[in-house]
Design a protein around this motif. Structure first.
Motif, PDB file in Angstrom:
ATOM      1  N   THR A   1      -2.324   4.262   2.689  1.00 50.53           N
ATOM      2  CA  THR A   1      -3.187   3.157   2.260  1.00 50.53           C
ATOM      3  C   THR A   1      -4.136   3.548   1.136  1.00 50.53           C
ATOM      4  O   THR A   1      -5.058   2.805   0.830  1.00 50.53           O
ATOM      5  CB  THR A   1      -4.014   2.633   3.451  1.00 50.53           C
ATOM      6  OG1 THR A   1      -4.807   3.714   3.988  1.00 50.53           O
ATOM      7  CG2 THR A   1      -3.112   2.081   4.544  1.00 50.53           C
TER       8      THR A   1
ATOM      9  N   SER B   1      -3.428   0.439  -3.448  1.00 53.79           N
ATOM     10  CA  SER B   1      -2.941  -0.909  -3.160  1.00 53.79           C
ATOM     11  C   SER B   1      -2.627  -1.620  -4.459  1.00 53.79           C
ATOM     12  O   SER B   1      -3.334  -1.454  -5.460  1.00 53.79           O
ATOM     13  CB  SER B   1      -3.984  -1.728  -2.384  1.00 53.79           C
ATOM     14  OG  SER B   1      -4.314  -1.121  -1.161  1.00 53.79           O
TER      15      SER B   1
ATOM     16  N   HIS C   1       0.846  -1.192   0.000  1.00 50.83           N
ATOM     17  CA  HIS C   1       0.000   0.000   0.000  1.00 50.83           C
ATOM     18  C   HIS C   1       0.884   1.246   0.000  1.00 50.83           C
ATOM     19  O   HIS C   1       2.021   1.215   0.477  1.00 50.83           O
ATOM     20  CB  HIS C   1      -0.907   0.024   1.235  1.00 50.83           C
ATOM     21  CG  HIS C   1      -1.567  -1.279   1.538  1.00 50.83           C
ATOM     22  ND1 HIS C   1      -2.715  -1.695   0.903  1.00 50.83           N
ATOM     23  CD2 HIS C   1      -1.233  -2.266   2.413  1.00 50.83           C
ATOM     24  CE1 HIS C   1      -3.061  -2.876   1.375  1.00 50.83           C
ATOM     25  NE2 HIS C   1      -2.177  -3.243   2.284  1.00 50.83           N
TER      26      HIS C   1
END
Length: 251
Positions: free
Chosen positions: A196, A199, A9
């Motif tokens: 995050t 991904s 991520h």
């Protein structure tokens, strides 16, 4: 489902793309909606007014595009190690050297030095007077994914940000060899940080089924990543032989 090999991520703090067809982000947005938009556009050349004329003249097309895409965001994020990835590298220069060698039986050391795969990364270091860490990758089809994986590993090692450069200048059509060519020259620059928001998941299997409608194994995934960033897609799946990459935008 093939087994998952890895997942990582990251966030993208800044990015910019430069190409031999598009003049501005408005044209890139139109291209993202319809890739055929670029077919009728004339070639453009970045001016790079921040570089002296002598330095500009030594840059290949790909190197000029890298400087155009990355110069300002590199200045905004100083100290970022560089990950440079390319499939074609300076192949066009290499072909020119072969022709010169056939004609004169010699080549200049400078021309040879600028024809190696990491020449663009080296020129970037010299022009920026940047003695920081650099990685130059010769990549296959999943080039942007390879570059992002390398950058993610540097973030895990403690780097605050990483400058990712993905560039390709396809071999000119005048060289009548059997080669897959990108639709046009481009350079993509991104500054990755920990996070995050994005991904990437890699799955692989030797017996991965051949599905109808599967994407061809084109090597210019950097351009497809630009489309992914611009068109707002939540996810995109790309398959390269026995490898499957899932791109995801989270939140």
């Amino acid at each position: 489902m093939p087994p998952i090999i890895c997942r990582f991520h990251f966030d993208i703090a800044d990015w910019r793309v430069s190409g031999s067809k598009m003049r501005d982000m408005a044209q890139w947005a139109k291209w993202a909606e319809c890739p055929d938009f670029a077919d009728g556009l004339p070639d453009v050349r970045p001016e790079l007014p921040f570089l002296p004329a002598m330095q500009r003249r030594r840059l290949s097309k790909a190197a000029r595009l890298v400087c155009d895409a990355a110069w300002d965001i590199a200045s905004a994020h100083p100290g970022s190690p560089v990950v440079y990835a390319s499939h074609d590298g300076e192949m066009a220069r290499s072909f020119d050297l072969w022709l010169e060698l056939l004609k004169s039986h010699t080549v200049s050391p400078t021309s040879f030095g600028l024809s190696v795969h990491n020449a663009t990364a080296g020129q970037w270091s010299i022009l920026r007077q940047d003695m920081g860490e650099q990685t130059a990758l010769a990549v296959c089809a999943d080039g942007v994914e390879t570059a992002l994986a390398e950058a993610a590993s540097l973030l895990e090692e403690g780097c605050g940000s990483v400058l990712v450069l993905v560039a390709d200048d396809p071999l000119p059509e005048g060289y009548t060899v059997s080669a897959t060519r990108a639709p046009f020259a481009y350079a993509l620059a991104m500054v990755l940080t920990k996070g995050t928001r994005y991904s990437l998941t890699l799955s692989a299997s030797d017996d991965m089924p051949s599905e109808a409608g599967m994407l061809p194994e084109a090597y210019w995934s950097g351009l497809e990543w630009v489309r992914f960033l611009l068109n707002g897609s939540r996810e995109c799946r790309r398959v390269y032989r026995n490898r499957e990459w899932l791109w995801q935008r989270n939140g």
